[in-house]
Structures are given as structure tokens and as C-alpha cells.
Scaffold this motif. Structure first.
Motif, mmCIF file in Angstrom:
data_model
loop_
_atom_site.group_PDB
_atom_site.id
_atom_site.type_symbol
_atom_site.label_atom_id
_atom_site.label_comp_id
_atom_site.label_asym_id
_atom_site.label_seq_id
_atom_site.Cartn_x
_atom_site.Cartn_y
_atom_site.Cartn_z
ATOM 1 N N LYS A 18 33.549 31.592 41.911
ATOM 2 C CA LYS A 18 32.989 32.423 42.973
ATOM 3 C C LYS A 18 34.057 32.711 44.036
ATOM 4 O O LYS A 18 34.157 33.823 44.558
ATOM 5 N N GLY A 19 34.872 31.678 44.324
ATOM 6 C CA GLY A 19 35.960 31.857 45.279
ATOM 7 C C GLY A 19 37.019 32.817 44.777
ATOM 8 O O GLY A 19 37.573 33.609 45.551
ATOM 9 N N LEU A 20 37.307 32.760 43.484
ATOM 10 C CA LEU A 20 38.278 33.689 42.893
ATOM 11 C C LEU A 20 37.838 35.133 43.090
ATOM 12 O O LEU A 20 38.644 36.004 43.426
ATOM 13 N N LYS A 21 36.540 35.391 42.871
ATOM 14 C CA LYS A 21 36.009 36.749 43.043
ATOM 15 C C LYS A 21 36.155 37.216 44.480
ATOM 16 O O LYS A 21 36.568 38.340 44.758
ATOM 17 N N SER A 22 35.802 36.343 45.417
ATOM 18 C CA SER A 22 35.896 36.696 46.833
ATOM 19 C C SER A 22 37.347 36.857 47.269
ATOM 20 O O SER A 22 37.635 37.607 48.211
ATOM 21 N N GLY A 23 38.256 36.168 46.586
ATOM 22 C CA GLY A 23 39.660 36.195 46.989
ATOM 23 C C GLY A 23 40.434 37.406 46.520
ATOM 24 O O GLY A 23 41.496 37.710 47.081
ATOM 25 N N ILE A 24 39.930 38.121 45.515
ATOM 26 C CA ILE A 24 40.660 39.277 44.975
ATOM 27 C C ILE A 24 40.900 40.362 46.031
ATOM 28 O O ILE A 24 42.041 40.795 46.228
ATOM 29 N N PRO A 25 39.862 40.838 46.749
ATOM 30 C CA PRO A 25 40.126 41.856 47.780
ATOM 31 C C PRO A 25 41.000 41.322 48.910
ATOM 32 O O PRO A 25 41.788 42.073 49.495
ATOM 33 N N ILE A 26 40.860 40.031 49.214
ATOM 34 C CA ILE A 26 41.708 39.425 50.244
ATOM 35 C C ILE A 26 43.165 39.454 49.793
ATOM 36 O O ILE A 26 44.072 39.766 50.566
ATOM 37 N N ALA A 27 43.399 39.134 48.507
ATOM 38 C CA ALA A 27 44.762 39.125 47.962
ATOM 39 C C ALA A 27 45.400 40.505 48.029
ATOM 40 O O ALA A 27 46.584 40.643 48.353
#
Length: 246
Positions: free
Chosen positions: A15-24
Motif C-alpha cells: 500500500k505504501g509503494l502505491k502511495s509512494g509512486i506519485p511522490i517519487a
């Protein structure tokens, strides 16, 4: 029991990976312009990668590179980083209220590394309890985006035409403007403080009488003095605290 816990951790990590993609993606763009600034003062790709991997803070890293370019002392650099990144202490305290009480110290320390403005915003918005692996998942994808972006900026800063580099350099200042404008619209006091900060900054850099003061000391002094005066004149009330929490 261990299998259930492992399953939960994996679920939160994904779930964190998904949320982190736009942040990245956002980090990469901003870090690229930061890398261009770093290249201008002689920072190497290796040095920039170490700096970005160990300091996930755009404002903090920009100030660090700026002070390095100005020839400031290490003590001044450390003091300015403490002032600039002090807000992460408050963010960490807020997140500590959302994680289980029995969370090991090693996981808490790793969470502290993961605390940035964007990741904090995503984590604090999670309803109910927060599994630390959610933060780890976001950091796993966003931290490399930040580091790679900085390195690419350093590498391409010498290859790109001067006009292109100058145009991209503006992006970093645009990021800071994007950070302060929304908050100044919501809170008039913050807006006034920002305007006063701009004016005071211009004064101390324009008049030669202030030239005897190192640039790093100017920034630290203005930050502390203006913040202190604003706090005394307009302390944050209970209603405002509630609005921030929401």
C-alpha cells in the motif's frame, strides 16, 4: 501468529509503494533542479547521491548546498539544518500517536528517516492505526526517486545548454513558492510573516552595513527572530490547532 503479522506487514508495504509512486515522480523533478544547483558549486555525482540518500529534505538540502557554496562553516551548516528541519520533530510526534505502543525502537528510528512533508501527509491521512511498513513502502520508492533525480541533475547540469540549465534552476524556487502560497491563503498570519520575511531578507542583503554578517548567520537570525515575534504577537489558539489536525 507470525504468518498473520507478516501478511499484514506485506499488505501495508505494498500500500505504501502505491502511495509512494506519485511522490517519487515529484521528488525526481524537484531533485533534478537541486542537482543542477549542486553541480554549480562543484558537488560531484557521488557526493550528491550520499547527500540525497541520507537527507530526505528538499529545503534542508538546498540550504546545505547554498551554505557550502558560500563557504560557511560546518557549525553554521549544522545550526541551519536544525532550524530548517525542526518541523520534522513535530511530524514524528504526531505519527508516534498512530503506531502501536509496542513498536520496536529500530522501527521507530527507520520511520523517522522516512518522515518528509509529503510522506507525512499521506501517513497522517490514514484512518485509524498506522503500520510502520506503510512508511517503509513509500520510502522504498520515493527515496530512490529523490536520490536519482539529484544525481541526474548533477550529471546533466554540465551537458545541457546554459539557457536550459537556467530555466530548470527556476523550478526549485517554484517548488518553495508552491509550498508557501497555499498555507498563506489559508492563514493570513502566515501570509504576513512570509511577506515580512521577504522584506527583511531583501534589506539585510541590499544594505552593505549587513555585509559583515555571514550569509548563514543572516538566515538563522531572521528565521528565529521573525518566528519568535510572530509567535508572541499571534500565538496559535485551540481552534487553529483543531483546524490543523483536521
Amino acid at each position: 501468529m507470525d504468518k498473520i503479522k507478516k501478511y499484514e506487514n506485506n499488505k501495508w508495504f505494498k500500500k505504501g509503494l502505491k502511495s509512494g509512486i506519485p511522490i517519487a515522480l515529484g521528488y525526481f523533478a524537484v531533485a533534478f533542479t537541486l542537482g543542477i544547483q549542486a553541480q554549480k558549486i562543484g558537488i560531484t555525482p557521488l557526493q550528491s547521491s550520499v547527500a540525497s540518500a541520507s537527507l530526505l529534505a528538499s529545503a534542508g538540502e538546498y540550504i546545505a548546498f547554498t551554505l557550502m557554496g558560500a563557504g560557511s562553516s560546518i557549525l553554521m551548516l549544522v545550526l541551519m539544518e536544525l532550524v530548517t528541519n525542526a518541523r520534522y520533530l513535530l511530524m514524528s510526534c504526531a505519527l508516534s500517536q498512530k503506531i502501536p505502543e509496542n513498536t520496536p525502537i529500530r522501527q521507530r528510528l527507520l520511520m523517522g528517516y522516512c518522515v518528509t512533508d509529503e510522506m507525512f501527509g499521506a501517513a497522517i491521512a490514514v484512518k485509524g492505526h498506522l503500520n510502520p511498513y506503510y512508511m517503509y513502502g513509500m520510502a522504498a520508492v520515493s527515496a530512490p526517486g529523490w536520490t536519482i533525480g539529484t544525481v541526474m541533475g548533477v550529471l546533466l547540469g554540465t551537458a545541457l545548454p546554459g539557457r536550459v540549465v537556467s530555466a530548470l534552476s527556476v523550478g526549485l524556487f517554484g517548488m518553495f513558492i508552491a509550498c508557501i502560497i497555499p498555507e498563506s491563503k489559508k492563514n493570513k498570519v502566515v501570509g504576513v510573516v512570509i511577506i515580512v520575511s521577504f522584506i527583511c531578507s531583501y534589506i539585510v542583503n541590499y544594505f552593505k552595513v549587513f555585509d559583515v554578517i555571514p550569509d548563514g548567520i543572516k538566515v538563522i537570525a531572521l528565521t528565529i527572530i521573525i518566528s519568535l515575534i510572530a509567535t508572541i504577537i499571534h500565538p496559535v489558539g485551540d481552534k487553529e490547532l483543531e483546524s490543523y489536525e483536521e
